[in-house]
Structures are given as structure tokens and as C-alpha cells.
Design a protein around this motif. Sequence first.
Motif, PDB file in Angstrom:
ATOM      1  N   ASP A  36       0.818  -1.201   0.000  1.00 46.28           N
ATOM      2  CA  ASP A  36       0.000   0.000   0.000  1.00 46.28           C
ATOM      3  C   ASP A  36       0.854   1.254   0.000  1.00 46.28           C
ATOM      4  O   ASP A  36       1.330   1.695   1.046  1.00 46.28           O
ATOM      5  CB  ASP A  36      -0.929  -0.031   1.214  1.00 46.28           C
ATOM      6  CG  ASP A  36      -1.954   1.066   1.188  1.00 46.28           C
ATOM      7  OD1 ASP A  36      -1.832   1.989   0.357  1.00 46.28           O
ATOM      8  OD2 ASP A  36      -2.886   0.999   2.006  1.00 46.28           O
TER       9      ASP A  36
ATOM     10  N   ARG B 278      -0.516   4.162   2.219  1.00 44.19           N
ATOM     11  CA  ARG B 278      -0.127   4.114   3.632  1.00 44.19           C
ATOM     12  C   ARG B 278       1.301   4.624   3.799  1.00 44.19           C
ATOM     13  O   ARG B 278       1.594   5.388   4.710  1.00 44.19           O
ATOM     14  CB  ARG B 278      -0.246   2.695   4.165  1.00 44.19           C
ATOM     15  CG  ARG B 278       0.110   2.599   5.647  1.00 44.19           C
ATOM     16  CD  ARG B 278      -0.332   1.303   6.230  1.00 44.19           C
ATOM     17  NE  ARG B 278      -1.754   1.183   5.919  1.00 44.19           N
ATOM     18  CZ  ARG B 278      -2.403   0.043   5.750  1.00 44.19           C
ATOM     19  NH1 ARG B 278      -1.812  -1.076   5.917  1.00 44.19           N
ATOM     20  NH2 ARG B 278      -3.668   0.033   5.435  1.00 44.19           N
TER      21      ARG B 278
ATOM     22  N   SER C 171       1.327   8.507   3.328  1.00 46.88           N
ATOM     23  CA  SER C 171       0.700   9.217   4.448  1.00 46.88           C
ATOM     24  C   SER C 171       1.547   9.104   5.717  1.00 46.88           C
ATOM     25  O   SER C 171       1.638  10.064   6.487  1.00 46.88           O
ATOM     26  CB  SER C 171      -0.721   8.726   4.695  1.00 46.88           C
ATOM     27  OG  SER C 171      -0.744   7.404   5.166  1.00 46.88           O
ATOM     28  N   GLN C 172       2.209   7.972   5.930  1.00 40.72           N
ATOM     29  CA  GLN C 172       3.067   7.824   7.108  1.00 40.72           C
ATOM     30  C   GLN C 172       4.218   8.827   7.076  1.00 40.72           C
ATOM     31  O   GLN C 172       4.587   9.390   8.110  1.00 40.72           O
ATOM     32  CB  GLN C 172       3.638   6.406   7.197  1.00 40.72           C
ATOM     33  CG  GLN C 172       2.642   5.382   7.663  1.00 40.72           C
ATOM     34  CD  GLN C 172       3.231   3.968   7.616  1.00 40.72           C
ATOM     35  OE1 GLN C 172       4.297   3.721   7.060  1.00 40.72           O
ATOM     36  NE2 GLN C 172       2.502   3.037   8.206  1.00 40.72           N
TER      37      GLN C 172
ATOM     38  N   THR D  25      -4.779   7.350   4.049  1.00 48.07           N
ATOM     39  CA  THR D  25      -4.024   6.306   3.349  1.00 48.07           C
ATOM     40  C   THR D  25      -4.714   5.936   2.041  1.00 48.07           C
ATOM     41  O   THR D  25      -4.135   5.246   1.218  1.00 48.07           O
ATOM     42  CB  THR D  25      -3.904   5.040   4.225  1.00 48.07           C
ATOM     43  OG1 THR D  25      -5.201   4.534   4.496  1.00 48.07           O
ATOM     44  CG2 THR D  25      -3.168   5.347   5.516  1.00 48.07           C
TER      45      THR D  25
END
Length: 127
Positions: A31, A34, A37-38, A55
Motif C-alpha cells: 500500500d 499508507r 501518508s506515514q 491512506t
Amino acid sequence: MDGLLSTHINMQNNYLQLALNKVGQTYNDRDSGRFVSQQLIHAKVPVNDGSRWSTDPEKLIDQMDHLLGVLQATPGDILFWGTQNKPYEIGIYVGGNHFIAVHRRTHQVRIQTLSKSWYPSIAGSIL
């Protein structure tokens, strides 16, 4: 340079550097939403609407400060594959026709090359 703009540019460079530090690491899933966004969350880049970075590529594209053509992307901009209403993959533009994302087959964070057969449709900026 305006102080707010300078702060945003530093945050953009900061999250790009965080992402580059992850090259070679394996993620439990592939992903890229994810992963992106992290990096934004860890760099404490604020979302323009005050929420948390999503995400989901469809929601993440809505969180961009503005959208632009891929040829106008600068390092730190987010690349989206698919359509503006239905993006399905994302990566962070590194510059020089390269982006960083979780590789779909190996699940590793890799710097990859844009190609005619794998070219994003739109870019988003967090500035």
C-alpha cells in the motif's frame, strides 16, 4: 521568501528525506498510500483541512493543496496513477523522472523510474 512558504518547503523536503531513508525496507503490504501518508504524518506536515493524512488515494488526492500536471511536479510532490476521481496508486516524486513508492511485487520501498507504460496521470502539491 514568505516565512509560511519557506516552512512548507522545509516540511516537504523533510518528508521526502524520511521516505528516502526507508529505501530497501519491506512493508507488510504494498500500500503506497499508507507509505506516503506515514511520511507526511511523521514529518508533521499539516493537512489543509486540519484532518489526518489519509491512506486512501481517493481521499489523499482531495487533501492536496493543489493539483498540477506531472511535467510540473517538483521533488516532494505526490504522483497519482488513475484518474483524478479514482486514483489507484501513488508515489512521491524524487526528481529526474524518478519516484519513491512501495514496489507492487516485492513490497519494498524503492526508487523507481517513470516510464511510458507506468506513468502517473496527475501530481499533487502540499504547498
